[in-house]
Structures are given as structure tokens and as C-alpha cells.
Design a protein around this motif. Sequence first.
Motif, mmCIF file in Angstrom:
data_model
loop_
_atom_site.group_PDB
_atom_site.id
_atom_site.type_symbol
_atom_site.label_atom_id
_atom_site.label_comp_id
_atom_site.label_asym_id
_atom_site.label_seq_id
_atom_site.Cartn_x
_atom_site.Cartn_y
_atom_site.Cartn_z
ATOM 1 N N SER A 1 38.247 35.800 33.685
ATOM 2 C CA SER A 1 38.226 36.757 34.228
ATOM 3 C C SER A 1 38.788 37.616 32.459
ATOM 4 C CB SER A 1 37.974 37.575 34.701
ATOM 5 O OG SER A 1 38.828 37.449 35.955
ATOM 6 N N ASP A 2 39.005 38.777 32.907
ATOM 7 C CA ASP A 2 40.262 39.163 32.465
ATOM 8 C C ASP A 2 41.066 40.399 33.303
ATOM 9 O OD1 ASP A 2 38.880 40.067 29.776
ATOM 10 O OD2 ASP A 2 38.057 42.022 29.885
ATOM 11 N N ALA A 3 40.832 39.945 34.316
ATOM 12 C CA ALA A 3 41.152 39.967 35.314
ATOM 13 C C ALA A 3 42.665 39.344 35.630
ATOM 14 C CB ALA A 3 40.655 40.689 37.308
ATOM 15 N N PHE A 4 42.093 38.009 35.343
ATOM 16 C CA PHE A 4 43.162 37.171 35.335
ATOM 17 C C PHE A 4 44.186 37.309 34.312
ATOM 18 C CE2 PHE A 4 40.265 34.805 38.685
ATOM 19 C CZ PHE A 4 41.206 34.066 39.493
ATOM 20 N N LYS A 5 43.433 37.214 32.833
ATOM 21 C CA LYS A 5 44.632 37.702 31.792
ATOM 22 C C LYS A 5 45.427 39.105 32.653
ATOM 23 C CE LYS A 5 44.929 37.998 27.384
ATOM 24 N NZ LYS A 5 43.844 38.114 25.731
ATOM 25 N N LYS A 6 45.223 40.130 33.169
ATOM 26 C CA LYS A 6 46.109 40.841 33.169
ATOM 27 C C LYS A 6 47.409 40.790 33.908
ATOM 28 C CE LYS A 6 43.412 45.309 33.612
ATOM 29 N NZ LYS A 6 42.463 45.885 34.496
ATOM 30 N N ALA A 7 46.714 39.689 34.931
ATOM 31 C CA ALA A 7 47.638 39.824 36.094
ATOM 32 C C ALA A 7 48.263 38.619 35.658
ATOM 33 C CB ALA A 7 46.722 38.661 37.325
ATOM 34 N N SER A 8 48.179 37.666 34.137
ATOM 35 C CA SER A 8 49.612 36.750 33.551
ATOM 36 C C SER A 8 50.269 37.429 32.731
ATOM 37 C CB SER A 8 48.244 36.208 32.945
ATOM 38 O OG SER A 8 47.388 35.181 33.994
ATOM 39 N N THR A 9 49.820 39.109 32.516
ATOM 40 C CA THR A 9 50.189 39.606 31.143
ATOM 41 C C THR A 9 52.040 39.854 31.638
ATOM 42 O OG1 THR A 9 48.675 40.128 30.381
ATOM 43 C CG2 THR A 9 50.176 41.245 30.016
ATOM 44 N N GLY A 10 52.893 40.078 31.402
ATOM 45 C CA GLY A 10 53.653 40.756 31.608
ATOM 46 C C GLY A 10 54.139 42.732 30.675
ATOM 47 N N ALA B 1 43.995 39.240 45.902
ATOM 48 C CA ALA B 1 43.360 37.546 44.846
ATOM 49 C C ALA B 1 44.724 36.769 44.821
ATOM 50 C CB ALA B 1 42.602 37.334 44.826
ATOM 51 N N PRO B 2 45.596 36.436 45.668
ATOM 52 C CA PRO B 2 47.080 35.921 44.854
ATOM 53 C C PRO B 2 46.734 34.425 44.364
ATOM 54 C CG PRO B 2 47.505 36.288 47.435
ATOM 55 C CD PRO B 2 45.680 36.717 46.866
ATOM 56 N N ILE B 3 47.300 34.740 43.115
ATOM 57 C CA ILE B 3 46.635 33.408 42.050
ATOM 58 C C ILE B 3 48.739 32.915 42.048
ATOM 59 C CG2 ILE B 3 46.861 33.332 39.832
ATOM 60 C CD1 ILE B 3 45.016 36.035 39.534
ATOM 61 N N ASP B 4 48.484 31.455 42.258
ATOM 62 C CA ASP B 4 49.081 30.379 41.485
ATOM 63 C C ASP B 4 49.131 30.171 40.753
ATOM 64 O OD1 ASP B 4 49.893 30.648 44.167
ATOM 65 O OD2 ASP B 4 49.420 29.029 45.139
ATOM 66 N N VAL C 1 36.248 37.775 43.038
ATOM 67 C CA VAL C 1 37.338 37.012 42.032
ATOM 68 C C VAL C 1 36.093 38.025 41.261
ATOM 69 C CG1 VAL C 1 39.261 36.100 41.773
ATOM 70 C CG2 VAL C 1 38.489 36.162 43.764
ATOM 71 N N GLY C 2 35.481 36.824 40.134
ATOM 72 C CA GLY C 2 34.960 37.274 38.524
ATOM 73 C C GLY C 2 34.346 38.426 39.059
ATOM 74 N N SER C 3 34.468 39.089 39.906
ATOM 75 C CA SER C 3 33.622 39.851 39.100
ATOM 76 C C SER C 3 34.259 41.378 39.110
ATOM 77 C CB SER C 3 32.314 40.983 40.159
ATOM 78 O OG SER C 3 33.188 40.633 41.789
ATOM 79 N N ALA C 4 35.501 41.205 40.304
ATOM 80 C CA ALA C 4 36.574 42.112 40.123
ATOM 81 C C ALA C 4 37.118 42.651 39.042
ATOM 82 C CB ALA C 4 37.967 41.457 40.875
ATOM 83 N N THR C 5 37.708 43.972 38.689
ATOM 84 C CA THR C 5 38.520 44.287 37.726
ATOM 85 C C THR C 5 39.767 44.533 37.339
ATOM 86 O OG1 THR C 5 38.248 46.466 39.072
ATOM 87 C CG2 THR C 5 36.544 46.465 37.628
ATOM 88 N N GLU C 6 39.783 44.458 38.543
ATOM 89 C CA GLU C 6 41.577 43.943 39.026
ATOM 90 C C GLU C 6 42.156 43.115 40.240
ATOM 91 O OE1 GLU C 6 41.372 48.052 37.135
ATOM 92 O OE2 GLU C 6 41.114 47.334 38.859
ATOM 93 N N ILE C 7 43.100 42.485 39.581
ATOM 94 C CA ILE C 7 43.755 41.526 41.087
ATOM 95 C C ILE C 7 44.808 41.930 41.433
ATOM 96 C CG2 ILE C 7 43.777 38.841 41.893
ATOM 97 C CD1 ILE C 7 41.804 38.787 39.700
ATOM 98 N N ALA C 8 44.724 42.461 42.679
ATOM 99 C CA ALA C 8 46.695 42.700 42.980
ATOM 100 C C ALA C 8 46.800 41.281 43.669
ATOM 101 C CB ALA C 8 46.824 43.355 43.819
ATOM 102 N N GLN C 9 48.347 40.881 43.631
ATOM 103 C CA GLN C 9 49.178 39.344 44.080
ATOM 104 C C GLN C 9 49.521 39.331 45.937
ATOM 105 O OE1 GLN C 9 48.733 36.840 41.956
ATOM 106 N NE2 GLN C 9 47.119 37.863 41.083
#
Length: 441
Positions: free
Chosen positions: A145-154, A324-327, A387-395
Motif C-alpha cells: 500500500s502507499d502507506a507502506f511505501k511512505k513508511a519506507s521513504t527517507g 503499526a510497527p514495521i520490520d 493496515v491495508g486501509s490506513a492512509t498513514e502508518i506510524a511506527q
Amino acid sequence: MSRPRTEAEYLARLVPPSVAGIGRRSLLAGAGAGALLGTGLLAGCGSDSDSGSDSKTVSIGSNQSDPKPKEVIAKVMAGFQTASGIEPKVNTVDHNTFQENINNYLQGKPDDVFMWFAGYRMRFFAAKGLAGDLSDVWGKLSGYSDAFKKASTGDDGKQYFVPSSYYPWAVFYRKSVWQQRGYQVPKTLDDLNALGAQMKKDGLTPIAFADKDGWPAMGTFDILNLRINGYQFHVDLMAGKEAWTSDKVKKVFDAWNGLLPLHQADSLGRTWQEAAQSLQQKKSGMYLLGLFVAQQFSNEEQDDLDFFTFPEVDSTIGAKALDAPIDGYMMARKPKSEANAKKLLEYVGSKAAADITVKNDPSTLVANGGADTSGYTALQKKAAELVGSATEIAQFLDRDTRPDFASTVIIPALQQFIKNPKDIDGLLNSIENQKKSIFTS
């Protein structure tokens, strides 16, 4: 799916007393990403299997030393070798070894790829030039999802991280209790307060709560801040870019103060497991925690467990952001073979790798939405949908800020607030003053 020690505690264990006086930012900057999960420590332990530059190998630094995660990673890596012909060499170290060999570790060279965390930890290394750009790898990934990509972006807009697994935070409850009482899922903060008042009348503790270990209260602060001020303010506050004395932060603590009477009393003497028992025993009506709370319930009881995302506070912000902490995985700044490292990262981010993980560890939620999750429980399926429907994911707070700030400032501050919620201004002035000192060190 178990909630590990806080990231603050984890990194604190990397720093022995002999170097405790060094600023954490300086230590990390000097160590480099690889110094945290690299071959230096392993060399210090007598392993030099990654020396040389064999074009058919790739090294991975792993901190997954528990039996089940270690077994699953081995199977994922076996799948990669079969698919690519490249031999993955996994260097697994436990937390104690990290600490005991920290000097050798810091002097070593990083593995080509290393396991780490999304959010501030990732952005910090990326901003310091200590991690490789994975934007081209992301161009080949699908299922995120875009939220996962955002959480992976510097901070520079490039991707430096490939997610593998996660667990969301939500408000858990027993379906049988709610059906018996006729409770409805609250849509707003006012609804939540009204529901809590009704639960009190019905002889229940509305919200199970524990903060003996320091980190659970961070989840309450996070979700209120996300609901009241939005994702970007939350991220900037955690990064030291916003003032804790601002009216926005005061509003968070005011809202929390209003909810405290609904929380289980004497929380500072209670572990999260003990609070979960209150929900399990049907003495509490709700519990805000990570999905790992399900560990405290039998298989039969898990069928009676359900959750909802924390309700909206401001309709202009909504209720789509969540913790939704992501490893996942990152790449060293200069891997021995960048091509091999990127092939591995493309694989660990693939549906094939996610399917191996699901098949061998059904308690894990995989980040790739294309994975075959038919083996998920109803609770896991719903968590994945959330999580798939989340617009943003904080860690989670202790992953979204500096570890020293989380452990030495925020944990005692939140516990002080729980003990005495009347002096919010004094508390926030103290946090802000300490923040300035730490973030400029």
C-alpha cells in the motif's frame, strides 16, 4: 507477533557503560548502519565467512535469533537461493552478543543487507548517508500500500527500506461481553467517553491499562496525537521539529486527561500481560494495545476477540492513521555486490517470500498484500485489512524518535502524567527543555 522490548531498550543494550557518555547520535553516526547489524561483531566472534567479494554471495545481518523467526528466515533465504543462484549468508547475533562485542562490532564492516525498522530509525540512517537507495527496487515491487511505501521513504523522498512484517495497534474487546451488554463500536471520542461511562455503570473497568514497563502509554499518546493533530505533525514532533509546549500537544494531554478516569487504576504497577488478563477475564471492556495481545488468550478465546481502530477526534483528520510497527530490510551504503543485494531485497519484498513466511509462521502478519493469507485467523485477516486501509502508518513512539529521548525523557514523563495529570504545562516545559538538549547533542 510478540511485542519486543522497546526500541529504546534495544539500542540502549548496544551501548555499554564505558561509552554511555557519548551522545547517541554521535555514536550511531560514527558506527554506521552496518555497525549495528554487520560483520564486524561476527568477526569479533570468530566468523569471517563474508570476507572476499564472491559475486555469487550476499551477506545479511540478522537480529532474529529466536528459534521460530530464525527458522523462517532460513527458509526465505533458501527460496532466494533457489530463485537466484546467489548464496545468502545470514549472520545472526543476539542482543547480548551485540552488547558484549560492541567495540569489535563498531569497527567492523556492514553486511550487504541488514534487518531493521521503518520510521525514524530508517530515516536517520538514510539522512546520514549510511544506507543504500532502494528506489529502483521499489520500482519492481508490488503488493504494498502507499502507506507502506511512505513508511519506507527517507526525508529526501527516496526509499531505503523493504517491509516484511508488522503488527497494528487497535482497541480490543470480547465480542460476547459487548453482545451481552449491547455495546456499539464508538465512532468518535465523545462516543468512546459515553461508552466508557456506561461500562462503569455496568460494573466493568472501561479500558484495561498498564504502564509498568514504560512503553504501553506511548501507544495512547501516539493515537491521540495522530487523531488530534494528524500524521505529519506526529512525525515532526517525534523528530524534534515541533515544540512539546505547543497548543497542539497540550490538546493531546487534555484529551488523555479526560480519558484517564476510564482507565484501569494503578497502571504503573501492572504489566501489559496483567492488563490483558483483565480483558480476558471479562473484567475490562476494552484494551488499546498491539495485536500481540492475542497471545494472552486461548485459541477458543481468540475467536471471541475483536477490535476497532481508535475513533476519530477531529472529522477533518479522520481515523485512518495508526501505529503499526514495521520490520524489514535495508541495504548498506556500499555493499560488496550492490546487484546481489538488490536482488535479495527484491526477493524478500516479493509475494514468494511473504508466502513462505505465512506458511511457516502463521502468527506473523506479512507486509506484502499479495501474499496468500488464507491461513490467517479471522483476527489476523481483520488486522491486515485495517493496515491495508490506513492512509498513514506510524511506527510507535520509541521507533519514531531518538532512543535516548524515548527512554530517558518520554517514559518518565508519561508515567509522571499518569500519576499527576494536573500539571500539564510544567510537564511539557520539562520535555521541551530536555528535547532541545538531546536533539542538539
